[in-house]
Design a protein around this motif. Structure first.
Motif, mmCIF file in Angstrom:
data_model
loop_
_atom_site.group_PDB
_atom_site.id
_atom_site.type_symbol
_atom_site.label_atom_id
_atom_site.label_comp_id
_atom_site.label_asym_id
_atom_site.label_seq_id
_atom_site.Cartn_x
_atom_site.Cartn_y
_atom_site.Cartn_z
ATOM 1 N N PRO A 85 14.286 32.898 31.505
ATOM 2 C CA PRO A 85 14.643 32.204 32.749
ATOM 3 C C PRO A 85 15.400 33.137 33.698
ATOM 4 N N GLY A 86 15.051 33.095 34.976
ATOM 5 C CA GLY A 86 15.743 33.920 35.971
ATOM 6 C C GLY A 86 15.167 35.314 36.114
ATOM 7 N N MET A 87 14.217 35.644 35.239
ATOM 8 C CA MET A 87 13.641 36.994 35.277
ATOM 9 C C MET A 87 12.417 36.977 36.201
ATOM 10 N N SER A 88 12.364 37.914 37.144
ATOM 11 C CA SER A 88 11.204 37.951 38.027
ATOM 12 C C SER A 88 10.050 38.657 37.320
ATOM 13 N N ARG A 89 8.877 38.565 37.930
ATOM 14 C CA ARG A 89 7.702 39.220 37.367
ATOM 15 C C ARG A 89 7.911 40.740 37.348
ATOM 16 N N ASP A 90 8.549 41.233 38.412
ATOM 17 C CA ASP A 90 8.834 42.673 38.483
ATOM 18 C C ASP A 90 9.804 43.099 37.390
ATOM 19 N N ASP A 91 10.820 42.228 37.134
ATOM 20 C CA ASP A 91 11.787 42.544 36.074
ATOM 21 C C ASP A 91 11.058 42.680 34.742
ATOM 22 N N LEU A 92 10.160 41.726 34.471
ATOM 23 C CA LEU A 92 9.426 41.741 33.207
ATOM 24 C C LEU A 92 8.519 42.978 33.137
ATOM 25 N N LEU A 93 7.894 43.248 34.280
ATOM 26 C CA LEU A 93 6.986 44.397 34.337
ATOM 27 C C LEU A 93 7.760 45.688 34.036
ATOM 28 N N THR A 94 8.947 45.819 34.642
ATOM 29 C CA THR A 94 9.764 47.024 34.420
ATOM 30 C C THR A 94 10.192 47.118 32.961
ATOM 31 N N THR A 95 10.694 45.994 32.410
ATOM 32 C CA THR A 95 11.172 45.995 31.021
ATOM 33 C C THR A 95 10.043 46.360 30.057
ATOM 34 N N ASN A 96 8.915 45.670 30.194
ATOM 35 C CA ASN A 96 7.831 45.909 29.240
ATOM 36 C C ASN A 96 7.147 47.260 29.466
ATOM 37 N N ALA A 97 7.139 47.727 30.710
ATOM 38 C CA ALA A 97 6.558 49.052 30.963
ATOM 39 C C ALA A 97 7.409 50.134 30.291
ATOM 40 N N LYS A 98 8.727 49.967 30.334
ATOM 41 C CA LYS A 98 9.616 50.935 29.656
ATOM 42 C C LYS A 98 9.315 50.938 28.155
ATOM 43 N N ILE A 99 9.176 49.727 27.599
ATOM 44 C CA ILE A 99 8.879 49.615 26.162
ATOM 45 C C ILE A 99 7.523 50.259 25.866
ATOM 46 N N MET A 100 6.522 49.940 26.704
ATOM 47 C CA MET A 100 5.161 50.444 26.450
ATOM 48 C C MET A 100 5.111 51.970 26.555
ATOM 49 N N LYS A 101 5.901 52.524 27.466
ATOM 50 C CA LYS A 101 5.932 53.986 27.601
ATOM 51 C C LYS A 101 6.441 54.607 26.304
ATOM 52 N N SER A 102 7.521 54.034 25.765
ATOM 53 C CA SER A 102 8.073 54.605 24.522
ATOM 54 C C SER A 102 7.102 54.409 23.356
ATOM 55 N N VAL A 103 6.393 53.275 23.350
ATOM 56 C CA VAL A 103 5.416 53.024 22.279
ATOM 57 C C VAL A 103 4.263 54.039 22.373
ATOM 58 N N ALA A 104 3.781 54.254 23.606
ATOM 59 C CA ALA A 104 2.654 55.189 23.789
ATOM 60 C C ALA A 104 3.045 56.594 23.344
ATOM 61 N N GLU A 105 4.285 56.983 23.628
ATOM 62 C CA GLU A 105 4.756 58.315 23.197
ATOM 63 C C GLU A 105 4.835 58.378 21.675
ATOM 64 N N GLY A 106 5.364 57.313 21.084
ATOM 65 C CA GLY A 106 5.493 57.272 19.617
ATOM 66 C C GLY A 106 4.140 57.329 18.927
ATOM 67 N N VAL A 107 3.176 56.609 19.467
ATOM 68 C CA VAL A 107 1.831 56.584 18.858
ATOM 69 C C VAL A 107 1.136 57.927 19.103
ATOM 70 N N ARG A 108 1.234 58.428 20.335
ATOM 71 C CA ARG A 108 0.602 59.718 20.667
ATOM 72 C C ARG A 108 1.107 60.837 19.738
ATOM 73 N N ASP A 109 2.415 60.840 19.484
ATOM 74 C CA ASP A 109 2.998 61.936 18.705
ATOM 75 C C ASP A 109 2.796 61.776 17.203
ATOM 76 N N ASN A 110 2.512 60.567 16.758
ATOM 77 C CA ASN A 110 2.460 60.350 15.306
ATOM 78 C C ASN A 110 1.118 59.870 14.775
ATOM 79 N N ALA A 111 0.310 59.270 15.628
ATOM 80 C CA ALA A 111 -1.002 58.791 15.161
ATOM 81 C C ALA A 111 -2.053 59.106 16.223
ATOM 82 N N PRO A 112 -2.242 60.416 16.498
ATOM 83 C CA PRO A 112 -3.085 60.804 17.648
ATOM 84 C C PRO A 112 -4.550 60.444 17.516
ATOM 85 N N ASN A 113 -4.999 60.105 16.307
ATOM 86 C CA ASN A 113 -6.430 59.789 16.143
ATOM 87 C C ASN A 113 -6.722 58.297 16.081
ATOM 88 N N ALA A 114 -5.711 57.499 16.332
ATOM 89 C CA ALA A 114 -5.900 56.054 16.168
ATOM 90 C C ALA A 114 -6.654 55.431 17.336
#
Ligand code: A3D
Length: 321
Positions: A85-114
Protein backbone atom coordinates in the motif's frame (compact mmCIF):
# COMPACT_ATOMS: atom_id res chain seq x y z
CA UNK A 1 22.42 -39.45 -18.18
CA UNK A 2 23.57 -36.88 -15.63
CA UNK A 3 20.83 -35.54 -13.45
CA UNK A 4 19.64 -32.04 -14.34
CA UNK A 5 20.09 -29.20 -11.88
CA UNK A 6 17.49 -26.49 -11.44
CA UNK A 7 18.12 -23.31 -9.45
CA UNK A 8 15.24 -21.29 -8.05
CA UNK A 9 16.08 -17.67 -7.28
CA UNK A 10 13.56 -16.46 -4.72
CA UNK A 11 12.27 -18.87 -2.11
CA UNK A 12 8.98 -17.18 -1.30
CA UNK A 13 5.47 -18.39 -2.07
CA UNK A 14 6.05 -19.37 -5.71
CA UNK A 15 9.65 -20.51 -5.13
CA UNK A 16 8.55 -22.98 -2.44
CA UNK A 17 5.84 -24.54 -4.62
CA UNK A 18 8.27 -24.73 -7.55
CA UNK A 19 10.75 -26.67 -5.39
CA UNK A 20 8.04 -29.10 -4.29
CA UNK A 21 6.72 -29.67 -7.84
CA UNK A 22 10.21 -30.19 -9.29
CA UNK A 23 10.96 -32.74 -6.58
CA UNK A 24 7.65 -34.56 -7.01
CA UNK A 25 8.16 -34.74 -10.78
CA UNK A 26 11.87 -35.59 -10.36
CA UNK A 27 12.70 -32.97 -12.99
CA UNK A 28 16.12 -32.42 -11.46
CA UNK A 29 18.07 -31.59 -8.32
CA UNK A 30 16.91 -28.34 -6.74
CA UNK A 31 18.85 -25.39 -5.34
CA UNK A 32 16.59 -22.85 -3.66
CA UNK A 33 18.27 -19.45 -3.24
CA UNK A 34 17.01 -16.50 -1.22
CA UNK A 35 18.61 -13.56 0.57
CA UNK A 36 16.62 -14.37 3.71
CA UNK A 37 18.85 -16.49 5.94
CA UNK A 38 17.76 -20.02 6.85
CA UNK A 39 14.35 -19.78 5.11
CA UNK A 40 15.34 -21.60 1.88
CA UNK A 41 17.24 -24.15 3.98
CA UNK A 42 14.08 -24.69 6.04
CA UNK A 43 11.83 -25.07 3.01
CA UNK A 44 14.10 -27.55 1.22
CA UNK A 45 14.54 -29.58 4.42
CA UNK A 46 10.77 -29.71 4.81
CA UNK A 47 10.26 -30.84 1.19
CA UNK A 48 13.10 -33.41 1.42
CA UNK A 49 11.46 -34.91 4.48
CA UNK A 50 8.39 -35.69 2.34
CA UNK A 51 10.49 -37.68 -0.17
CA UNK A 52 9.84 -41.08 1.42
CA UNK A 53 6.10 -40.47 1.46
CA UNK A 54 5.89 -38.92 -2.01
CA UNK A 55 8.41 -41.39 -3.42
CA UNK A 56 10.80 -38.95 -5.08
CA UNK A 57 14.56 -39.05 -5.03
CA UNK A 58 16.27 -35.76 -5.87
CA UNK A 59 18.74 -33.57 -4.00
CA UNK A 60 17.35 -30.39 -2.47
CA UNK A 61 19.54 -27.60 -1.15
CA UNK A 62 18.56 -24.29 0.36
CA UNK A 63 21.17 -21.53 0.17
CA UNK A 64 22.06 -17.86 0.51
CA UNK A 65 25.17 -18.26 -1.65
CA UNK A 66 25.08 -17.92 -5.45
CA UNK A 67 28.05 -20.31 -5.74
CA UNK A 68 25.63 -23.17 -5.03
CA UNK A 69 23.79 -22.61 -8.32
CA UNK A 70 26.94 -23.45 -10.34
CA UNK A 71 26.26 -25.90 -13.16
CA UNK A 72 22.50 -25.28 -13.23
CA UNK A 73 20.76 -26.26 -16.46
CA UNK A 74 17.72 -24.16 -15.69
CA UNK A 75 17.06 -21.15 -13.47
CA UNK A 76 13.60 -19.93 -12.48
CA UNK A 77 13.44 -16.44 -10.98
CA UNK A 78 10.72 -15.29 -8.61
CA UNK A 79 12.81 -12.83 -6.59
CA UNK A 80 11.02 -9.55 -6.11
CA UNK A 81 8.54 -7.76 -3.94
CA UNK A 82 4.82 -7.41 -4.45
CA UNK A 83 3.34 -3.90 -4.43
CA UNK A 84 2.62 -2.62 -0.92
CA UNK A 85 0.00 0.00 0.00
CA UNK A 86 1.24 3.50 -0.86
CA UNK A 87 3.84 2.20 -3.28
CA UNK A 88 3.66 3.64 -6.79
CA UNK A 89 4.23 1.59 -9.92
CA UNK A 90 7.55 3.37 -10.38
CA UNK A 91 8.57 2.54 -6.80
CA UNK A 92 7.85 -1.14 -7.45
CA UNK A 93 9.62 -1.00 -10.79
CA UNK A 94 12.72 0.54 -9.17
CA UNK A 95 12.74 -1.95 -6.26
CA UNK A 96 12.27 -5.04 -8.41
CA UNK A 97 14.64 -3.81 -11.12
CA UNK A 98 17.38 -3.45 -8.47
CA UNK A 99 16.66 -7.00 -7.31
CA UNK A 100 16.56 -8.34 -10.88
CA UNK A 101 19.88 -6.67 -11.70
CA UNK A 102 21.57 -8.41 -8.77
CA UNK A 103 19.92 -11.72 -9.70
CA UNK A 104 21.07 -11.44 -13.33
CA UNK A 105 24.64 -10.76 -12.17
CA UNK A 106 24.52 -13.71 -9.76
CA UNK A 107 23.21 -16.08 -12.43
CA UNK A 108 25.56 -14.76 -15.13
CA UNK A 109 28.60 -15.25 -12.89
CA UNK A 110 27.65 -18.65 -11.51
CA UNK A 111 25.43 -20.45 -14.01
CA UNK A 112 26.39 -19.01 -17.41
CA UNK A 113 24.98 -21.93 -19.40
CA UNK A 114 21.52 -21.98 -17.87
CA UNK A 115 18.21 -21.36 -19.60
CA UNK A 116 16.23 -18.85 -17.55
CA UNK A 117 12.51 -18.47 -16.89
CA UNK A 118 11.48 -15.21 -15.19
CA UNK A 119 8.25 -14.94 -13.19
CA UNK A 120 8.90 -11.73 -11.20
CA UNK A 121 6.72 -8.72 -11.97
CA UNK A 122 6.40 -6.44 -13.84
CA UNK A 123 7.08 -9.45 -16.03
CA UNK A 124 7.87 -7.99 -19.44
CA UNK A 125 10.28 -5.44 -17.96
CA UNK A 126 11.98 -7.95 -15.67
CA UNK A 127 12.67 -10.39 -18.53
CA UNK A 128 14.09 -7.52 -20.61
CA UNK A 129 16.36 -6.41 -17.77
CA UNK A 130 17.58 -9.91 -16.93
CA UNK A 131 18.62 -10.50 -20.54
CA UNK A 132 20.29 -7.09 -20.80
CA UNK A 133 22.35 -7.50 -17.62
CA UNK A 134 23.23 -11.18 -18.13
CA UNK A 135 23.96 -10.86 -21.84
CA UNK A 136 22.52 -14.37 -22.27
CA UNK A 137 21.24 -15.47 -25.65
CA UNK A 138 17.71 -14.06 -26.13
CA UNK A 139 16.32 -17.54 -26.86
CA UNK A 140 17.53 -18.70 -23.44
CA UNK A 141 15.81 -16.00 -21.40
CA UNK A 142 12.02 -16.16 -21.34
CA UNK A 143 9.12 -15.14 -19.14
CA UNK A 144 6.15 -17.00 -17.73
CA UNK A 145 2.82 -15.22 -17.96
CA UNK A 146 0.88 -16.50 -20.97
CA UNK A 147 0.72 -20.11 -19.80
CA UNK A 148 -0.99 -18.96 -16.62
CA UNK A 149 -3.25 -16.40 -18.31
CA UNK A 150 -4.26 -19.07 -20.84
CA UNK A 151 -4.90 -21.63 -18.11
CA UNK A 152 -7.15 -19.14 -16.34
CA UNK A 153 -9.04 -18.44 -19.58
CA UNK A 154 -9.42 -22.20 -20.23
CA UNK A 155 -10.68 -22.76 -16.69
CA UNK A 156 -13.42 -20.15 -17.07
CA UNK A 157 -14.45 -21.61 -20.46
CA UNK A 158 -14.62 -25.13 -18.99
CA UNK A 159 -16.82 -23.95 -16.11
CA UNK A 160 -19.10 -22.06 -18.50
CA UNK A 161 -19.52 -25.02 -20.87
CA UNK A 162 -19.70 -27.64 -18.11
CA UNK A 163 -16.88 -29.58 -19.83
CA UNK A 164 -13.56 -30.96 -18.69
CA UNK A 165 -10.84 -28.34 -18.78
CA UNK A 166 -8.64 -31.04 -20.34
CA UNK A 167 -10.45 -30.55 -23.65
CA UNK A 168 -10.16 -26.76 -23.73
CA UNK A 169 -7.40 -25.07 -25.75
CA UNK A 170 -7.13 -21.32 -25.43
CA UNK A 171 -4.29 -18.88 -25.73
CA UNK A 172 -3.57 -15.45 -24.28
CA UNK A 173 -0.91 -13.32 -25.94
CA UNK A 174 0.61 -9.87 -25.43
CA UNK A 175 2.03 -8.26 -22.31
CA UNK A 176 1.24 -9.45 -18.80
CA UNK A 177 -1.13 -6.67 -17.78
CA UNK A 178 -4.61 -5.31 -18.36
CA UNK A 179 -3.92 -5.16 -22.10
CA UNK A 180 -3.26 -8.90 -22.48
CA UNK A 181 -4.96 -10.47 -25.51
CA UNK A 182 -7.12 -13.58 -24.97
CA UNK A 183 -7.56 -15.02 -28.47
CA UNK A 184 -11.27 -15.77 -28.67
CA UNK A 185 -11.30 -16.88 -32.30
CA UNK A 186 -8.66 -19.56 -31.70
CA UNK A 187 -10.23 -20.88 -28.44
CA UNK A 188 -11.60 -24.37 -29.02
CA UNK A 189 -12.91 -27.54 -27.43
CA UNK A 190 -10.90 -30.31 -29.10
CA UNK A 191 -11.04 -28.35 -32.35
CA UNK A 192 -14.61 -27.01 -32.09
CA UNK A 193 -14.62 -23.21 -31.72
CA UNK A 194 -15.74 -22.14 -28.25
CA UNK A 195 -17.92 -19.41 -29.78
CA UNK A 196 -19.79 -22.08 -31.73
CA UNK A 197 -20.35 -24.03 -28.50
CA UNK A 198 -21.61 -20.89 -26.74
CA UNK A 199 -23.95 -20.02 -29.60
CA UNK A 200 -25.34 -23.56 -29.49
CA UNK A 201 -25.81 -23.29 -25.72
CA UNK A 202 -27.60 -19.93 -25.79
CA UNK A 203 -29.13 -20.10 -29.28
CA UNK A 204 -28.26 -16.43 -29.62
CA UNK A 205 -25.04 -14.92 -31.01
CA UNK A 206 -25.36 -11.70 -29.01
CA UNK A 207 -25.76 -13.56 -25.72
CA UNK A 208 -22.81 -15.84 -26.61
CA UNK A 209 -20.65 -12.78 -27.26
CA UNK A 210 -21.72 -11.23 -23.95
CA UNK A 211 -20.76 -14.41 -22.06
CA UNK A 212 -17.40 -14.59 -23.86
CA UNK A 213 -16.69 -10.90 -23.21
CA UNK A 214 -17.24 -11.51 -19.49
CA UNK A 215 -14.78 -14.45 -19.52
CA UNK A 216 -12.20 -12.36 -21.39
CA UNK A 217 -12.59 -9.59 -18.82
CA UNK A 218 -12.31 -12.02 -15.89
CA UNK A 219 -9.12 -13.48 -17.44
CA UNK A 220 -7.55 -10.03 -17.68
CA UNK A 221 -8.39 -9.32 -14.03
CA UNK A 222 -7.77 -12.84 -12.71
CA UNK A 223 -4.55 -11.99 -10.86
CA UNK A 224 -6.30 -9.18 -8.98
CA UNK A 225 -9.25 -11.43 -8.15
CA UNK A 226 -6.93 -13.81 -6.29
CA UNK A 227 -5.05 -10.96 -4.58
CA UNK A 228 -8.33 -9.56 -3.28
CA UNK A 229 -9.31 -12.90 -1.75
CA UNK A 230 -5.89 -13.74 -0.30
CA UNK A 231 -5.56 -10.27 1.32
CA UNK A 232 -1.77 -10.70 1.49
CA UNK A 233 0.36 -11.74 -1.48
CA UNK A 234 -0.65 -12.90 -4.94
CA UNK A 235 -1.39 -16.18 -6.71
CA UNK A 236 1.32 -18.75 -6.23
CA UNK A 237 0.08 -22.29 -6.94
CA UNK A 238 -0.97 -21.61 -10.54
CA UNK A 239 2.05 -19.43 -11.45
CA UNK A 240 4.34 -22.20 -10.15
CA UNK A 241 2.50 -24.93 -12.09
CA UNK A 242 2.67 -22.80 -15.24
CA UNK A 243 6.42 -22.29 -14.98
CA UNK A 244 6.83 -26.04 -14.38
CA UNK A 245 5.06 -26.78 -17.68
CA UNK A 246 7.63 -24.56 -19.42
CA UNK A 247 10.51 -26.05 -17.42
CA UNK A 248 9.43 -29.58 -18.30
CA UNK A 249 9.25 -28.74 -22.02
CA UNK A 250 12.81 -27.41 -21.84
CA UNK A 251 14.32 -30.09 -19.58
CA UNK A 252 12.80 -32.90 -21.64
CA UNK A 253 13.30 -31.20 -25.03
CA UNK A 254 9.60 -31.64 -25.75
CA UNK A 255 9.16 -28.87 -28.35
CA UNK A 256 5.80 -27.87 -26.91
CA UNK A 257 3.92 -24.86 -28.22
CA UNK A 258 2.91 -22.44 -25.52
CA UNK A 259 2.43 -18.72 -25.03
CA UNK A 260 5.79 -17.41 -23.87
CA UNK A 261 7.19 -14.00 -23.14
CA UNK A 262 9.84 -14.23 -25.86
CA UNK A 263 12.17 -11.84 -27.66
CA UNK A 264 10.89 -10.72 -31.03
CA UNK A 265 13.05 -9.88 -34.00
CA UNK A 266 10.43 -8.67 -36.44
CA UNK A 267 7.72 -11.24 -35.68
CA UNK A 268 4.25 -9.71 -35.15
CA UNK A 269 5.76 -6.45 -36.46
CA UNK A 270 7.88 -6.06 -33.30
CA UNK A 271 11.63 -5.69 -33.22
CA UNK A 272 13.72 -5.82 -30.06
CA UNK A 273 11.08 -6.36 -27.38
CA UNK A 274 9.91 -9.21 -25.17
CA UNK A 275 6.19 -9.92 -25.72
CA UNK A 276 3.89 -12.87 -25.06
CA UNK A 277 3.63 -14.91 -28.29
CA UNK A 278 3.17 -18.57 -29.24
CA UNK A 279 6.59 -20.21 -29.02
CA UNK A 280 7.97 -23.70 -29.29
CA UNK A 281 9.93 -24.57 -26.14
CA UNK A 282 12.59 -27.24 -26.28
CA UNK A 283 16.11 -28.06 -25.16
CA UNK A 284 17.52 -24.73 -26.40
CA UNK A 285 14.80 -22.57 -24.85
CA UNK A 286 12.79 -20.85 -27.59
CA UNK A 287 13.19 -23.10 -30.62
CA UNK A 288 10.76 -21.17 -32.80
CA UNK A 289 8.18 -18.39 -32.66
CA UNK A 290 4.90 -19.11 -34.39
CA UNK A 291 3.40 -16.12 -36.17
CA UNK A 292 -0.36 -16.33 -36.21
CA UNK A 293 -2.49 -14.54 -38.71
CA UNK A 294 -4.50 -12.04 -36.71
CA UNK A 295 -7.60 -10.29 -37.92
CA UNK A 296 -7.95 -6.52 -37.67
CA UNK A 297 -9.49 -6.53 -34.19
CA UNK A 298 -6.93 -8.99 -32.80
CA UNK A 299 -4.04 -7.06 -34.36
CA UNK A 300 -5.35 -3.82 -32.84
CA UNK A 301 -5.52 -5.47 -29.38
CA UNK A 302 -2.01 -6.88 -29.87
CA UNK A 303 -0.70 -3.45 -30.95
CA UNK A 304 -2.20 -1.86 -27.83
CA UNK A 305 -0.58 -4.51 -25.64
CA UNK A 306 2.76 -4.12 -27.39
CA UNK A 307 2.72 -0.37 -26.84
CA UNK A 308 2.00 -0.97 -23.11
CA UNK A 309 5.10 -3.20 -22.99
CA UNK A 310 7.16 -0.55 -24.79
CA UNK A 311 5.99 2.10 -22.29
CA UNK A 312 6.90 -0.15 -19.36
CA UNK A 313 10.39 -0.74 -20.74
CA UNK A 314 10.79 3.00 -21.44
CA UNK A 315 9.77 3.72 -17.81
CA UNK A 316 12.39 1.29 -16.59
CA UNK A 317 15.05 2.91 -18.76
CA UNK A 318 13.98 6.36 -17.53
CA UNK A 319 14.57 5.09 -13.98
CA UNK A 320 18.14 4.25 -14.95
CA UNK A 321 18.01 0.52 -15.72
P1 A3D B 1 7.17 -13.68 -2.31
O1 A3D B 1 6.51 -14.74 -1.54
O2 A3D B 1 7.26 -12.30 -1.73
O3 A3D B 1 8.66 -14.18 -2.67
C1 A3D B 1 9.63 -13.36 -3.23
C2 A3D B 1 10.96 -13.79 -2.62
O4 A3D B 1 12.01 -13.03 -3.24
C3 A3D B 1 11.07 -13.53 -1.10
O5 A3D B 1 11.33 -14.75 -0.42
C4 A3D B 1 12.24 -12.56 -0.99
O6 A3D B 1 13.04 -12.78 0.17
C5 A3D B 1 13.01 -12.89 -2.25
N1 A3D B 1 13.97 -11.85 -2.63
C6 A3D B 1 13.89 -10.51 -2.44
N2 A3D B 1 15.00 -9.91 -2.89
C7 A3D B 1 15.80 -10.89 -3.37
C8 A3D B 1 17.08 -10.90 -3.96
N3 A3D B 1 17.76 -9.77 -4.15
N4 A3D B 1 17.58 -12.09 -4.32
C9 A3D B 1 16.92 -13.23 -4.15
N5 A3D B 1 15.69 -13.29 -3.59
C10 A3D B 1 15.15 -12.13 -3.21
O7 A3D B 1 6.49 -13.50 -3.74
P2 A3D B 1 5.83 -14.63 -4.68
O8 A3D B 1 6.70 -15.83 -4.66
O9 A3D B 1 4.39 -14.74 -4.35
O10 A3D B 1 5.94 -13.87 -6.09
C11 A3D B 1 7.20 -13.65 -6.68
C12 A3D B 1 7.11 -12.71 -7.85
O11 A3D B 1 6.29 -13.31 -8.88
C13 A3D B 1 6.47 -11.35 -7.58
O12 A3D B 1 7.20 -10.35 -8.26
C14 A3D B 1 5.08 -11.49 -8.15
O13 A3D B 1 4.53 -10.22 -8.50
C15 A3D B 1 5.35 -12.34 -9.34
N6 A3D B 1 4.19 -13.06 -9.91
C16 A3D B 1 4.15 -13.20 -11.26
C17 A3D B 1 3.10 -13.88 -11.86
C18 A3D B 1 3.08 -14.04 -13.35
O14 A3D B 1 2.27 -14.78 -13.85
C19 A3D B 1 4.01 -13.30 -14.17
C20 A3D B 1 2.09 -14.43 -11.07
C21 A3D B 1 2.16 -14.28 -9.70
C22 A3D B 1 3.23 -13.58 -9.13
Amino acid sequence: MARKKIALIGGGQIGGVLAQLIAQKELGDVVLFDIVEDMPQGKTLDIAEASRVDGFDVKLKGTNDYKDIAGSDLVIVTAGLPRKPGMSRDDLLTTNAKIMKSVAEGVRDNAPNAIVIIISNPLDAMVTLFQKVSGFDHAKVIGQAGVLDSSRFSTFIAWELGLSVKDINAMVLGGHGDTMVPLVRYANVNGIPVMEMLERKYGDAAKAKEVMDAMVERTKMAGGEVVKLLKTGSAFYSPASSAIMMAEAIMKGENRLMPTCAYLKGEFGVDGYYVGVPAVLGENGVEKIIELSLNEEEQAAMDKSISAVKNLVADMERLGF
